[in-house]
Each structure stands twice: as C-alpha cells, then as structure tokens.
Design a protein around this motif. Structure first.
Motif, short mmCIF file in Angstrom:
data_model
loop_
_atom_site.label_atom_id
_atom_site.label_comp_id
_atom_site.label_asym_id
_atom_site.label_seq_id
_atom_site.Cartn_x
_atom_site.Cartn_y
_atom_site.Cartn_z
N UNK B 33 -6.15 21.60 0.81
CA UNK B 33 -5.78 21.67 2.22
C UNK B 33 -4.27 21.94 2.37
N UNK B 34 -3.47 21.35 1.50
CA UNK B 34 -2.01 21.58 1.54
C UNK B 34 -1.68 23.03 1.20
N UNK B 35 -2.36 23.55 0.19
CA UNK B 35 -2.08 24.93 -0.23
C UNK B 35 -2.46 25.91 0.89
N UNK B 36 -3.61 25.64 1.53
CA UNK B 36 -4.02 26.49 2.65
C UNK B 36 -3.00 26.44 3.78
N UNK B 37 -2.35 25.28 3.94
CA UNK B 37 -1.39 25.11 5.04
C UNK B 37 -0.02 25.70 4.71
N UNK B 38 0.15 26.20 3.48
CA UNK B 38 1.41 26.88 3.16
C UNK B 38 2.25 26.21 2.08
N UNK B 39 1.75 25.11 1.49
CA UNK B 39 2.51 24.45 0.43
C UNK B 39 2.64 25.37 -0.78
N UNK B 40 3.84 25.40 -1.36
CA UNK B 40 4.08 26.16 -2.59
C UNK B 40 4.27 25.23 -3.78
N UNK B 41 4.46 23.95 -3.50
CA UNK B 41 4.58 22.93 -4.54
C UNK B 41 4.05 21.62 -3.97
N UNK B 42 3.72 20.68 -4.86
CA UNK B 42 3.10 19.42 -4.42
C UNK B 42 3.90 18.24 -4.96
N UNK B 43 4.26 17.33 -4.06
CA UNK B 43 4.88 16.08 -4.46
C UNK B 43 3.77 15.06 -4.69
N UNK B 44 3.70 14.51 -5.91
CA UNK B 44 2.67 13.54 -6.24
C UNK B 44 3.27 12.14 -6.10
N UNK B 45 3.06 11.55 -4.93
CA UNK B 45 3.66 10.24 -4.67
C UNK B 45 2.64 9.16 -5.02
N UNK B 46 2.79 8.65 -6.24
CA UNK B 46 1.81 7.68 -6.76
C UNK B 46 2.16 6.25 -6.38
N UNK B 47 3.35 6.07 -5.78
CA UNK B 47 3.82 4.70 -5.58
C UNK B 47 4.19 4.10 -6.92
N UNK B 48 4.48 2.79 -6.97
CA UNK B 48 4.94 2.16 -8.21
C UNK B 48 3.85 1.96 -9.27
N UNK B 49 2.59 2.10 -8.91
CA UNK B 49 1.46 1.96 -9.85
C UNK B 49 1.59 0.70 -10.71
N UNK B 50 1.48 -0.48 -10.10
CA UNK B 50 1.66 -1.72 -10.87
C UNK B 50 0.59 -1.93 -11.94
N UNK B 51 -0.59 -1.33 -11.77
CA UNK B 51 -1.65 -1.49 -12.77
C UNK B 51 -2.14 -0.14 -13.27
N UNK B 52 -2.49 -0.10 -14.55
CA UNK B 52 -3.02 1.13 -15.18
C UNK B 52 -2.17 2.35 -14.84
N UNK B 53 -0.84 2.19 -14.96
CA UNK B 53 0.10 3.21 -14.49
C UNK B 53 -0.14 4.57 -15.14
N UNK B 54 -0.24 4.58 -16.48
CA UNK B 54 -0.34 5.87 -17.18
C UNK B 54 -1.64 6.59 -16.87
N UNK B 55 -2.71 5.83 -16.95
CA UNK B 55 -4.04 6.38 -16.72
C UNK B 55 -4.16 6.97 -15.31
N UNK B 56 -3.63 6.22 -14.34
CA UNK B 56 -3.76 6.66 -12.95
C UNK B 56 -2.85 7.85 -12.65
N UNK B 57 -1.63 7.85 -13.22
CA UNK B 57 -0.77 9.01 -13.02
C UNK B 57 -1.39 10.25 -13.64
N UNK B 58 -2.00 10.07 -14.83
CA UNK B 58 -2.66 11.21 -15.48
C UNK B 58 -3.79 11.76 -14.61
N UNK B 59 -4.55 10.85 -14.02
CA UNK B 59 -5.62 11.29 -13.12
C UNK B 59 -5.06 12.15 -11.99
N UNK B 60 -3.98 11.66 -11.37
CA UNK B 60 -3.37 12.38 -10.25
C UNK B 60 -2.89 13.77 -10.70
N UNK B 61 -2.16 13.79 -11.81
CA UNK B 61 -1.59 15.05 -12.28
C UNK B 61 -2.70 16.03 -12.68
#
Lengths: 284, 284
Positions: B33-61
């Motif tokens: 939806x962001x790309x359709x709206x004109x985004x050329x890059x994406x900010x992945x704001x995961x927050x501080x990820x207090x639990x399972x930080x690596x696994x969850x960031x990998x999922x997002x990325x």
C-alpha cells in the motif's frame, strides 16, 4: 505576506460590461467576494482603456474604494488612466507598474512620485526581454533600483516584481528557480528596504485542470514565502492556495497566527468555492 | 527528494499482532500500500523489541524485502535488533539512527560501519536536548560530522536529520524556521556530500483534524525542498502531501517531471473528492 486579489480584470465579461455601462454594482460585488476570500488589497486591472480612459478608471477606483479602504493597485499601460486613477484613489495607491522600458520609466515613475504612490518595478528589459538567469535578474533589480534613486523615489516606495514565468514556457521552470534565488539575495544585494511582489497566477497559466493549477500554486507559494516575498498577487478564489499562503506565513512566524487555534480547523467554505476535502486515509 | 514511508510502525495494532504471530502477510500488505502511494523507501519502525528482538526484526525485514527492493531504514533503539536487521537486509540499509548521545554513538556507529550501511544522525544533544537555534543546530551538525569522520565513516554515508519539532511545542515554530536555515547552510558549512532527511509527521502531531495536518505538511514541505532536503520521511497515505512533494521536486528541477504533460492533467473528479492525482508522473 500581503494578499492581493488579481481577480478584478476587464477581461471578465461582467466587469467589461459594468465599465462600458458605467455601472459600479458588479465591481463592488466582485470586490466584496475577494475580500471575503481573504484579499487584503485589490489590483484594478483596467486594461489599456482605449476609450474614455479617465472616466472609466475613475469609475473602477470609486467602485472599489466604496467597499475597500486598503491598498489599491492600478494596473494599466495607459498613463492618462493611471493619472486619473491616482487622483481618484483616496488612500494607499500602488502604480502597477513599470520596467526597464524607457517609455514606461518616463511615463510612470514621475506619476508615482508626484502622487506619493508606491510603484511596482518588473524585472524586464526593454522590449519585454526576460532576464536569462539569477545573475541577470539581480542586475535588472540593481538597474531598476538605481533608476528610482536617481529619480528621487525613496527605496521604501519601490516594490520589485521578478515576474513568475508560465511553466509552459521553454525556460519557465528554470526562470522560476532563479526567482527564488533573487528573492533570497535581494535584501543583501540592495541593502535597502525594497519590498517584493509576485503574480502567482502566471505560474500555471494556460489550459490545465483547476486542481492542477492550484496544486502547483500550493507547491511554489511556500518557496516564495520562505525566500522572503512580501506581497502575493493571486486569484483569491483559489481557496487552498490562500490557505497555503496563510499557513506559510504562520510557519515563517510572519503572519497573525495562533497555533492554539489549530485544533478547530478551517471554517466551512461558501458554496461554489474551491473545496479542499481530503479523503480520509482510506488505506487504513 | 526521496520519499520514505513512516507508515510501518509497531504501534499499529495490525503490525504488532503480525510481529507477535510471526505472520509476514499484514506487513507485506502494508508495504504494498505504501509503494502504491508513492513510497520509494520504507522505514521499519520496530520499536525497542524487548522480547525476541532478533527473530522479530528478521521477520519484519524479510517481509519488507519480499515486496520492496529499494532502501530500507531500520528504526529501533535496540542494538541487537539493529544488528539482526542489518544482517537480514539484502540491499541498501540505513541505520535510523544515532545522535550526540554517547551510548548511541558507541552502539550504532560501529554497526553502520561494519555492515556498510548509511546512518542517520539526529541533531540532538545527550539527554535528547534540542539545539536552541540555527547556530546551535549547525554546531550539532559539525559535531556529528566530526564524530563520523573520526570513526572512519565516509561523509556520503552520513544523513543528517535536524528533527522537525511539533508545532504544539512552545518553541516548535521557531525551531522549524531554524531547520530551514540549517538545511540551506549545511553544504557550505560541512563542505562535504552529507545528505539530509526530515520526518514531516512530527510537524502536525497531536490532536488536530486530518485536513489541517495535511495542509500544514503541504505548506512546510516545499520550504524544506527549496532549502535542499534530500530525503523525506512521511505518512505516504497523505495523498496531497505526496503530490506536493512531487510537484516541489518538479518545480525545483530535481524530479522526473515532464511539464509538457501538464495540459492533459487528471480526469475530472467526482464532486467533493480530492482529485489532485499525479500518480502517473513518476512512472513515465
């Protein structure tokens, strides 16, 4: 930024007829509508007035003055009409305008001086030649300034118009970038309290959907404001453009603006005006 | 001006749930939806990820990468999550970000360096103190720049964020005027190809009608663009704001923009709808 309506123009059939019939009523109605839309000053564009120039200019000026006490720009190439307008204009008058064309300098500068009026100087060389770049614009500004000083006109009575180009012109885009450069550098260049004006309606002139015109005006206007523009000549019925002008002033700290008033949002607009309605983040 | 979506944020309940459930689908949909709206890059704001930080960031990325090949900003204060994101991010990655806070410098600058990523430096002093004026902003920029150079990071990998302030802050208005001054002077100040970024959503944060938010964004954005901003972090679902970004680029000669295509314009819009769509400009 002073907002000046460019809406009062004899190319409008209702105004042409009003002038021909010597009927002030349609003129008053139009000015009322401009004031309601946010105009703080009115440009009276009478055209060249080939017939009954003095009488018709007086009609226009008297009609505007009967409903508006603020500044009034007299916009004609006819020196007789200009003189009649200046004589009729009780209150602040601005001669709009002259350029580096010798004939315009000779006919209009003495008029502004003798009537104590401000005068707008276009950055145009004789024959209407447009300066080629920012340096050339600055050279033209210096020349106009020196002519005014030599003629005994105080700097604070000169208002420089760098002339926004239509984007449809071959070099319009680049010229309008140079206009921003000129505006940013003018105070340092002249070292005097010379004001600036620009006619925004030129930007998106020509056949184009209204929404597109307004979007282009809304994008260029804040750049002009941030570059230091003092006076904006504009179609005040372009409601989103006027809103952008007011917000730009607010963001630059140069307008009467209460951020505490931000929450209630804009007032409902009158029917027929351009509405700026945003689709409500429909992606969500 | 590169347009970066700030829409992918774990404060959104659908994204928070997707991360908790390790379900990439809602993330992909949002990025689409962001790309359709004109985004050329994406900010992945995961927050501080207090639990399972690596696994969850990998999922997002991984989820973002599966639908977007362009730049990806990793936006977390958690250094473990940042490292996992950088390791997972095939293609252009940008660490978002650090400041003059010693702890952030120590943890994030080496990560950017070792992964060959760009890094965003906020002009904020230790403790999150905001520079008081334009001179102070410039001092903070020089300090950040010198820290990067001393750490061996090439200047072209640093992206400076002067931090737009909410207008609701006491000094927000004046701060944002100083931001424009900083942007205009930064190239001369640093004499190096350092880029700049700004987060526009800060400007009109807080309770305010959406129309007002967007109108404020539309007024400030062209000023940022004319001052030389390179990258805009923005809610790309604010359609008129994105249109203004594209038109600003066009007017400044920095976008892919065909003025010859101006005349046909968008199709007539249904009554009441916002129709300033130029979605097709960029594709040409």
């Amino acid at each position: 930024m002073l907002i000046i309506a460019d809406n009062l123009h004899v190319v409008r059939s209702d105004i042409a007829r009003a002038v021909a019939d010597m009927n002030p009523e349609p003129i008053r109605r139009l000015v009322h509508s401009c004031l309601r839309a946010g105009a703080q000053a009115i440009d009276v564009n009478s055209g060249p007035l080939p017939r009954k120039a003095r009488e018709r200019m007086r009609l226009l000026v008297d009609a505007v003055r009967s409903v508006h006490r603020g500044s009034l720009l007299l916009d004609t190439t006819n020196a007789d009409a200009m003189a009649a307008g200046l004589a009729a204009c009780r209150g602040k008058a601005i001669v709009n305008g002259f350029s580096l064309e010798p004939d315009r300098i000779e006919r209009f500068l003495p008029l502004a001086k003798s009537f104590g009026a401000d005068i707008i100087g276009y950055l145009l060389y004789p024959g209407g030649r447009v300066p080629v770049d920012a340096d050339d614009l600055m050279q033209a500004a210096v020349s106009l300034f020196e002519i005014c000083i030599a003629a005994g006109l105080p700097p604070e009575r000169l208002i420089i118009d760098p002339v926004i180009a239509p984007l449809s012109w071959q070099d319009g885009l680049r010229h309008n970038q140079s206009v921003l450069t000129l505006l940013r550098h003018l105070p340092d260049l002249l070292g005097a309290p010379v004001r600036t004006i620009a006619g925004l309606s030129n930007l998106a002139s020509g056949p184009m959907p209204l929404e597109r015109k307004i979007a282009l005006e809304q994008a260029y206007l804040p750049m002009l404001a941030a570059a230091g523009l003092d006076m904006l000549l504009v179609n005040v019925w372009h409601k989103p453009t006027i809103e952008t002008a007011n917000l730009s002033d607010g963001l630059l700290g140069s307008g009467v603006f209460a951020w505490g008033d931000v929450a209630p949002g804009p007032a409902p607009h009158p029917e027929g005006a351009m509405a700026m309605s945003i689709e409500h983040e429909k992606e969500r």
